[in-house]
Design a protein around this motif. Structure first.
Motif, PDB file in Angstrom:
ATOM      1  N   ASP A 145       5.965   5.646  12.275  1.00  0.00           N
ATOM      2  CA  ASP A 145       6.127   6.647  13.331  1.00  0.00           C
ATOM      3  C   ASP A 145       6.520   8.012  12.776  1.00  0.00           C
ATOM      4  OD1 ASP A 145       5.526   4.664  15.126  1.00  0.00           O
ATOM      5  OD2 ASP A 145       7.597   4.314  15.762  1.00  0.00           O
ATOM      6  N   ALA A 146       7.217   8.005  11.631  1.00  0.00           N
ATOM      7  CA  ALA A 146       7.635   9.265  11.014  1.00  0.00           C
ATOM      8  C   ALA A 146       6.564   9.854  10.103  1.00  0.00           C
ATOM      9  CB  ALA A 146       8.925   9.052  10.229  1.00  0.00           C
ATOM     10  N   GLY A 147       5.437   9.158   9.977  1.00  0.00           N
ATOM     11  CA  GLY A 147       4.342   9.677   9.163  1.00  0.00           C
ATOM     12  C   GLY A 147       4.374   9.262   7.709  1.00  0.00           C
ATOM     13  N   PHE A 148       5.256   8.330   7.354  1.00  0.00           N
ATOM     14  CA  PHE A 148       5.321   7.848   5.972  1.00  0.00           C
ATOM     15  C   PHE A 148       4.454   6.586   5.865  1.00  0.00           C
ATOM     16  CE2 PHE A 148       9.284  10.203   6.516  1.00  0.00           C
ATOM     17  CZ  PHE A 148       9.242  11.029   5.401  1.00  0.00           C
ATOM     18  N   LEU A 149       3.195   6.788   5.533  1.00  0.00           N
ATOM     19  CA  LEU A 149       2.235   5.696   5.470  1.00  0.00           C
ATOM     20  C   LEU A 149       2.105   5.183   4.037  1.00  0.00           C
ATOM     21  CD1 LEU A 149      -0.505   7.257   7.783  1.00  0.00           C
ATOM     22  CD2 LEU A 149       1.484   5.864   8.423  1.00  0.00           C
ATOM     23  N   LEU A 150       1.360   4.101   3.877  1.00  0.00           N
ATOM     24  CA  LEU A 150       1.198   3.489   2.564  1.00  0.00           C
ATOM     25  C   LEU A 150       0.649   4.472   1.535  1.00  0.00           C
ATOM     26  CD1 LEU A 150       1.286   0.878   0.860  1.00  0.00           C
ATOM     27  CD2 LEU A 150      -1.035   0.391   1.650  1.00  0.00           C
ATOM     28  N   THR A 151      -0.275   5.330   1.979  1.00  0.00           N
ATOM     29  CA  THR A 151      -0.925   6.261   1.052  1.00  0.00           C
ATOM     30  C   THR A 151      -0.275   7.643   1.040  1.00  0.00           C
ATOM     31  OG1 THR A 151      -2.516   6.835   2.793  1.00  0.00           O
ATOM     32  CG2 THR A 151      -3.141   5.075   1.260  1.00  0.00           C
ATOM     33  N   SER A 152       0.858   7.797   1.705  1.00  0.00           N
ATOM     34  CA  SER A 152       1.479   9.118   1.799  1.00  0.00           C
ATOM     35  C   SER A 152       2.021   9.602   0.460  1.00  0.00           C
ATOM     36  CB  SER A 152       2.609   9.110   2.832  1.00  0.00           C
ATOM     37  OG  SER A 152       2.111   8.836   4.118  1.00  0.00           O
ATOM     38  N   SER A 153       2.633   8.700  -0.308  1.00  0.00           N
ATOM     39  CA  SER A 153       3.206   9.070  -1.601  1.00  0.00           C
ATOM     40  C   SER A 153       3.436   7.809  -2.420  1.00  0.00           C
ATOM     41  CB  SER A 153       4.530   9.823  -1.408  1.00  0.00           C
ATOM     42  OG  SER A 153       5.519   8.952  -0.900  1.00  0.00           O
ATOM     43  N   ALA A 154       3.768   8.013  -3.690  1.00  0.00           N
ATOM     44  CA  ALA A 154       4.056   6.862  -4.551  1.00  0.00           C
ATOM     45  C   ALA A 154       5.311   6.128  -4.075  1.00  0.00           C
ATOM     46  CB  ALA A 154       4.237   7.328  -5.985  1.00  0.00           C
ATOM     47  N   ALA A 155       6.299   6.874  -3.594  1.00  0.00           N
ATOM     48  CA  ALA A 155       7.538   6.244  -3.129  1.00  0.00           C
ATOM     49  C   ALA A 155       7.285   5.324  -1.944  1.00  0.00           C
ATOM     50  CB  ALA A 155       8.567   7.314  -2.764  1.00  0.00           C
ATOM     51  N   THR A 156       6.503   5.786  -0.978  1.00  0.00           N
ATOM     52  CA  THR A 156       6.200   4.926   0.176  1.00  0.00           C
ATOM     53  C   THR A 156       5.377   3.715  -0.248  1.00  0.00           C
ATOM     54  OG1 THR A 156       4.253   6.281   0.693  1.00  0.00           O
ATOM     55  CG2 THR A 156       6.289   6.819   1.843  1.00  0.00           C
ATOM     56  N   ALA A 157       4.458   3.909  -1.181  1.00  0.00           N
ATOM     57  CA  ALA A 157       3.641   2.785  -1.644  1.00  0.00           C
ATOM     58  C   ALA A 157       4.506   1.706  -2.274  1.00  0.00           C
ATOM     59  CB  ALA A 157       2.593   3.271  -2.641  1.00  0.00           C
ATOM     60  N   PHE A 158       5.458   2.118  -3.114  1.00  0.00           N
ATOM     61  CA  PHE A 158       6.324   1.131  -3.742  1.00  0.00           C
ATOM     62  C   PHE A 158       7.277   0.502  -2.731  1.00  0.00           C
ATOM     63  CE2 PHE A 158       5.063   2.865  -7.882  1.00  0.00           C
ATOM     64  CZ  PHE A 158       4.952   1.687  -8.599  1.00  0.00           C
ATOM     65  N   PHE A 159       7.722   1.258  -1.737  1.00  0.00           N
ATOM     66  CA  PHE A 159       8.581   0.683  -0.711  1.00  0.00           C
ATOM     67  C   PHE A 159       7.839  -0.430   0.030  1.00  0.00           C
ATOM     68  CE2 PHE A 159      10.210   0.208   3.541  1.00  0.00           C
ATOM     69  CZ  PHE A 159      11.576   0.161   3.349  1.00  0.00           C
ATOM     70  N   TYR A 160       6.626  -0.141   0.470  1.00  0.00           N
ATOM     71  CA  TYR A 160       5.840  -1.160   1.173  1.00  0.00           C
ATOM     72  C   TYR A 160       5.532  -2.340   0.261  1.00  0.00           C
ATOM     73  CZ  TYR A 160       5.038   1.919   5.206  1.00  0.00           C
ATOM     74  OH  TYR A 160       5.208   2.717   6.324  1.00  0.00           O
ATOM     75  N   LEU A 161       5.240  -2.066  -1.011  1.00  0.00           N
ATOM     76  CA  LEU A 161       4.922  -3.144  -1.950  1.00  0.00           C
ATOM     77  C   LEU A 161       6.107  -4.085  -2.127  1.00  0.00           C
ATOM     78  CD1 LEU A 161       3.110  -4.459  -4.149  1.00  0.00           C
ATOM     79  CD2 LEU A 161       4.106  -2.836  -5.776  1.00  0.00           C
ATOM     80  N   PHE A 162       7.276  -3.531  -2.442  1.00  0.00           N
ATOM     81  CA  PHE A 162       8.449  -4.371  -2.684  1.00  0.00           C
ATOM     82  C   PHE A 162       8.830  -5.179  -1.449  1.00  0.00           C
ATOM     83  CE2 PHE A 162       9.870  -1.320  -6.201  1.00  0.00           C
ATOM     84  CZ  PHE A 162       9.474  -2.182  -7.196  1.00  0.00           C
ATOM     85  N   THR A 163       8.883  -4.520  -0.303  1.00  0.00           N
ATOM     86  CA  THR A 163       9.302  -5.229   0.909  1.00  0.00           C
ATOM     87  C   THR A 163       8.250  -6.241   1.367  1.00  0.00           C
ATOM     88  OG1 THR A 163       8.479  -3.364   2.244  1.00  0.00           O
ATOM     89  CG2 THR A 163      10.831  -3.397   1.706  1.00  0.00           C
TER      90      THR A 163
END
Length: 230
Positions: free
Chosen positions: A142-160
């Motif tokens: 909802d805040a616009g932080f999608l899987l492809t938004s940045s490396a940080a978001t990608a790793f967050f989704y990956l780990f969780t």
């Protein structure tokens, strides 16, 4: 950051060693399940298989952590806001692990009623943890932080996501254990099922605590999330 990775890997190794020692110190009876010899101790094959799986899973998490630390070296790394609900989810998983250990104590006393209640409590808390993780994902989406938004978001989704899949796998074993207890399994098999589930839940909690440190610990220089709340 290399020091942080070494610290993460060492913690995983110490936790797995401690849990395995707790398991190997516990005697088992030959009539429970087929057994194999591990060193000087005879172990049920299910317990040996679990530890082989935990070793593989630990290697997977360490490899992901290694890739994450290497990605941190690039200059375009940008942390994302920290969801407050992550701490609530951690409390859920701590509660699930404690409830599973209480279930083991009940199983050792052949107290089927408390075993059922302990398994039910642990399962509910685990489902709450997964629901909480999905809620955090929704917050980011909802805040616009999608899987492809940045490396940080990608790793967050990956780990969780990877940790969540391991939790779902544990719930399969939990459901089988609960079904076995409701069908009136003998005390030895009930105890073994609870011991296996408890070991796995303690492992899930240990891995989550380490991942949580990677997500929020700015002191180690490894935080995916900034101190800014989401």
């Amino acid at each position: 950051m290399t020091i942080g990775l070494m610290f993460f890997s060492l913690l995983v190794a110490v936790i797995v060693w401690w849990l395995m020692r707790q398991t190997l110190d516990e005697p088992w009876h030959a009539e429970v399940v087929p057994e194999v010899r591990v060193g000087l101790v005879t172990q049920p094959t299910a317990k040996v298989a679990l530890w082989v799986f935990l070793g593989v899973a630990s290697s997977l998490f360490v490899l992901f952590a290694s890739a994450y630390v290497m990605r941190l070296d690039l200059t375009d790394w940008s942390p994302i806001p920290r969801p407050r609900f992550l701490l609530v989810n951690t409390v859920f998983l701590v509660g699930a692990s404690l409830a599973m250990q209480w279930t083991v104590y009940a199983a050792r006393r052949a107290d089927a009623g408390n075993v059922r209640r302990g398994l039910a409590a642990s399962g509910l808390l685990t489902f709450a943890f997964l629901a909480g993780q999905l809620y955090v994902w929704k917050q980011y989406h909802d805040a616009g932080f999608l899987l492809t938004s940045s490396a940080a978001t990608a790793f967050f989704y990956l780990f969780t996501a990877v940790h969540g899949l391991h939790v779902l796998g544990g719930l399969v074993a939990w459901a089988r254990a609960l079904l076995r207890v409701r069908r009136g399994a003998d005390a030895a098999r009930m105890r073994l099922a609870c011991e296996l589930c408890a070991t796995y839940w303690h492992y899930l909690l240990a891995v989550w605590v380490l991942l949580y440190a990677l997500l929020v610990s700015e002191d180690l220089g490894l935080a995916i999330c900034s101190a800014t709340p989401l």
